[in-house]
Motif scaffolding. Structure first.
Motif, PDB file in Angstrom:
ATOM      1  N   TYR A  64       0.842  -1.181   0.000  1.00 37.09           N
ATOM      2  CA  TYR A  64       0.000   0.000   0.000  1.00 37.09           C
ATOM      3  C   TYR A  64       0.885   1.241   0.000  1.00 37.09           C
ATOM      4  O   TYR A  64       1.696   1.430   0.897  1.00 37.09           O
ATOM      5  CB  TYR A  64      -0.899   0.039   1.241  1.00 37.09           C
ATOM      6  CG  TYR A  64      -2.014  -0.975   1.221  1.00 37.09           C
ATOM      7  CD1 TYR A  64      -1.919  -2.152   1.951  1.00 37.09           C
ATOM      8  CD2 TYR A  64      -3.149  -0.764   0.465  1.00 37.09           C
ATOM      9  CE1 TYR A  64      -2.930  -3.085   1.930  1.00 37.09           C
ATOM     10  CE2 TYR A  64      -4.169  -1.698   0.439  1.00 37.09           C
ATOM     11  CZ  TYR A  64      -4.056  -2.861   1.177  1.00 37.09           C
ATOM     12  OH  TYR A  64      -5.058  -3.781   1.141  1.00 37.09           O
ATOM     13  N   LYS A 180      -2.705   3.210   5.976  1.00 41.00           N
ATOM     14  CA  LYS A 180      -2.226   1.967   5.372  1.00 41.00           C
ATOM     15  C   LYS A 180      -2.615   0.768   6.236  1.00 41.00           C
ATOM     16  O   LYS A 180      -3.033  -0.269   5.715  1.00 41.00           O
ATOM     17  CB  LYS A 180      -0.702   2.011   5.211  1.00 41.00           C
ATOM     18  CG  LYS A 180      -0.202   3.011   4.184  1.00 41.00           C
ATOM     19  CD  LYS A 180       1.318   2.998   4.132  1.00 41.00           C
ATOM     20  CE  LYS A 180       1.846   4.048   3.189  1.00 41.00           C
ATOM     21  NZ  LYS A 180       3.337   4.060   3.140  1.00 41.00           N
ATOM     22  N   PHE A 183      -6.342  -0.045   5.774  1.00 41.42           N
ATOM     23  CA  PHE A 183      -6.634  -0.764   4.536  1.00 41.42           C
ATOM     24  C   PHE A 183      -6.164  -2.223   4.607  1.00 41.42           C
ATOM     25  O   PHE A 183      -6.848  -3.134   4.134  1.00 41.42           O
ATOM     26  CB  PHE A 183      -5.970  -0.069   3.347  1.00 41.42           C
ATOM     27  CG  PHE A 183      -6.656   1.189   2.916  1.00 41.42           C
ATOM     28  CD1 PHE A 183      -8.028   1.212   2.704  1.00 41.42           C
ATOM     29  CD2 PHE A 183      -5.946   2.355   2.738  1.00 41.42           C
ATOM     30  CE1 PHE A 183      -8.671   2.374   2.312  1.00 41.42           C
ATOM     31  CE2 PHE A 183      -6.577   3.526   2.353  1.00 41.42           C
ATOM     32  CZ  PHE A 183      -7.934   3.535   2.138  1.00 41.42           C
ATOM     33  N   LYS A 184      -5.008  -2.434   5.200  1.00 46.27           N
ATOM     34  CA  LYS A 184      -4.482  -3.795   5.291  1.00 46.27           C
ATOM     35  C   LYS A 184      -5.356  -4.670   6.179  1.00 46.27           C
ATOM     36  O   LYS A 184      -5.692  -5.800   5.813  1.00 46.27           O
ATOM     37  CB  LYS A 184      -3.051  -3.769   5.842  1.00 46.27           C
ATOM     38  CG  LYS A 184      -2.389  -5.149   5.869  1.00 46.27           C
ATOM     39  CD  LYS A 184      -0.931  -5.047   6.261  1.00 46.27           C
ATOM     40  CE  LYS A 184      -0.276  -6.419   6.227  1.00 46.27           C
ATOM     41  NZ  LYS A 184       1.166  -6.362   6.565  1.00 46.27           N
ATOM     42  N   LEU A 232     -11.612  -2.221  -1.597  1.00 46.31           N
ATOM     43  CA  LEU A 232     -10.851  -0.972  -1.481  1.00 46.31           C
ATOM     44  C   LEU A 232     -11.738   0.236  -1.758  1.00 46.31           C
ATOM     45  O   LEU A 232     -11.660   1.254  -1.059  1.00 46.31           O
ATOM     46  CB  LEU A 232      -9.671  -0.988  -2.452  1.00 46.31           C
ATOM     47  CG  LEU A 232      -8.280  -1.286  -1.891  1.00 46.31           C
ATOM     48  CD1 LEU A 232      -7.839  -0.191  -0.933  1.00 46.31           C
ATOM     49  CD2 LEU A 232      -8.246  -2.630  -1.203  1.00 46.31           C
ATOM     50  N   ILE A 260      -4.005   5.351  -4.324  1.00 46.57           N
ATOM     51  CA  ILE A 260      -3.632   4.239  -3.464  1.00 46.57           C
ATOM     52  C   ILE A 260      -3.094   3.138  -4.356  1.00 46.57           C
ATOM     53  O   ILE A 260      -3.790   2.651  -5.247  1.00 46.57           O
ATOM     54  CB  ILE A 260      -4.841   3.708  -2.679  1.00 46.57           C
ATOM     55  CG1 ILE A 260      -5.481   4.809  -1.841  1.00 46.57           C
ATOM     56  CG2 ILE A 260      -4.437   2.537  -1.780  1.00 46.57           C
ATOM     57  CD1 ILE A 260      -6.786   4.408  -1.184  1.00 46.57           C
ATOM     58  N   PHE A 262      -1.904  -0.664  -4.584  1.00 46.50           N
ATOM     59  CA  PHE A 262      -2.091  -1.881  -3.790  1.00 46.50           C
ATOM     60  C   PHE A 262      -1.852  -3.109  -4.671  1.00 46.50           C
ATOM     61  O   PHE A 262      -1.726  -3.015  -5.885  1.00 46.50           O
ATOM     62  CB  PHE A 262      -3.496  -1.920  -3.183  1.00 46.50           C
ATOM     63  CG  PHE A 262      -4.614  -1.940  -4.187  1.00 46.50           C
ATOM     64  CD1 PHE A 262      -5.235  -3.129  -4.527  1.00 46.50           C
ATOM     65  CD2 PHE A 262      -5.037  -0.770  -4.807  1.00 46.50           C
ATOM     66  CE1 PHE A 262      -6.265  -3.154  -5.454  1.00 46.50           C
ATOM     67  CE2 PHE A 262      -6.066  -0.791  -5.721  1.00 46.50           C
ATOM     68  CZ  PHE A 262      -6.681  -1.973  -6.051  1.00 46.50           C
TER      69      PHE A 262
END
Length: 267
Positions: A64, A180, A183-184, A232, A260, A262
């Motif tokens: 990310y 980050k 999102f992870k 996402l 972003i 990814f």
């Protein structure tokens, strides 16, 4: 007769004693065979039978990056640039023995387009300067230089990619590191059984408006896993926290587009 029997008996006894001594010595000299096992044998030759088979593994090397498409360069710097030294790194400039060409290229849909604006010195031409004045936030440009390398003595070139940004870029209230992590953690379920060989570099764009709102969320490059892409987008729409808008050189708030990155690391 008795004498012969006595002699024969003595001989037999002597033979028996000799044989016993040889056999005893043989047994004494031979070390007993020992069969031992170690705890490492299962590791060396395979997993234990009771070890569970891992399923639904989550691919952890999920990259990310949140920021501009390419290396950021302030609009004010570009507008005031007169020479290559104003926009180039010193290390690369010092490696040039003889400068052969300076070209301006724009990047559209990840493709370079030569603007046919070439110079031969570190000072930008009038045509190049006029073009630099037209660049706005979010534009992507390449300052391509061609030169004779000071160290190798051969031809070389450099193509740093830049994205034009405001003097003060937009900021997330919790910081990009926390973003980050968010999102992870929130994509762990959809990342189960993702095959790294099939994964691609995804790009999700969004705009932080001058009022701090999020608009224009759109997928530019798919990760090759639709459920990951959709998650996402959903997370971006439901993002907690707030944004501080970007500001220009005069302190006025302006829109800024961010991306972003990814999936796998890629261009």
């Amino acid at each position: 007769m008795k004498k012969q029997v006595l002699i024969l008996g003595i001989v037999i006894i002597a033979l028996v004693l000799t044989a016993f001594t040889v056999f005893k010595n043989d047994v004494k000299d031979v070390a007993p065979t020992q069969i031992t096992t170690t705890e490492t044998e299962d590791v060396i030759y395979g997993p234990l039978e009771h070890e569970p088979i891992k399923k639904n593994e989550v691919f952890e090397d999920f990259i990310y990056e949140i920021g501009t498409r390419f290396m950021p360069i302030k609009k004010s710097v570009v507008l005031n640039a007169k020479t290559l030294k104003d926009v180039y790194d010193i290390e690369t400039l010092n490696s040039m023995k003889t400068l052969q060409a300076v070209r301006l290229l724009k990047v559209v849909n990840d493709r370079q387009q030569d603007l046919n604006l070439a110079g031969t010195t570190t000072t930008f031409t009038s045509e190049q300067l006029n073009y630099l004045q037209t660049l706005d936030y979010g534009y992507n440009i390449v300052f391509r230089t061609e030169f004779i390398d000071k160290y190798s003595g051969g031809y070389n070139y450099s193509t740093p990619h830049h994205t034009i940004v405001p003097d003060v870029q937009a900021q997330y209230s919790g910081g990009f590191k926390a973003l980050k992590t968010y999102f992870k953690n929130q994509t762990e379920t959809v990342r189960q059984d993702v095959d790294p060989k099939q994964l691609k570099a995804g790009k999700l764009y969004f705009t932080v408006t001058k009022t701090g709102d999020i608009e224009n969320i759109h997928l530019d490059h798919s990760s090759n896993y639709p459920k990951v892409d959709k998650q996402l987008i959903k997370l971006m729409k439901d993002l907690p926290g707030t944004w501080t808008p970007a500001k220009d050189e005069n302190g006025n708030t302006v829109d800024q587009e961010l991306v972003i990155s990814f999936g796998l690391m890629g261009c």
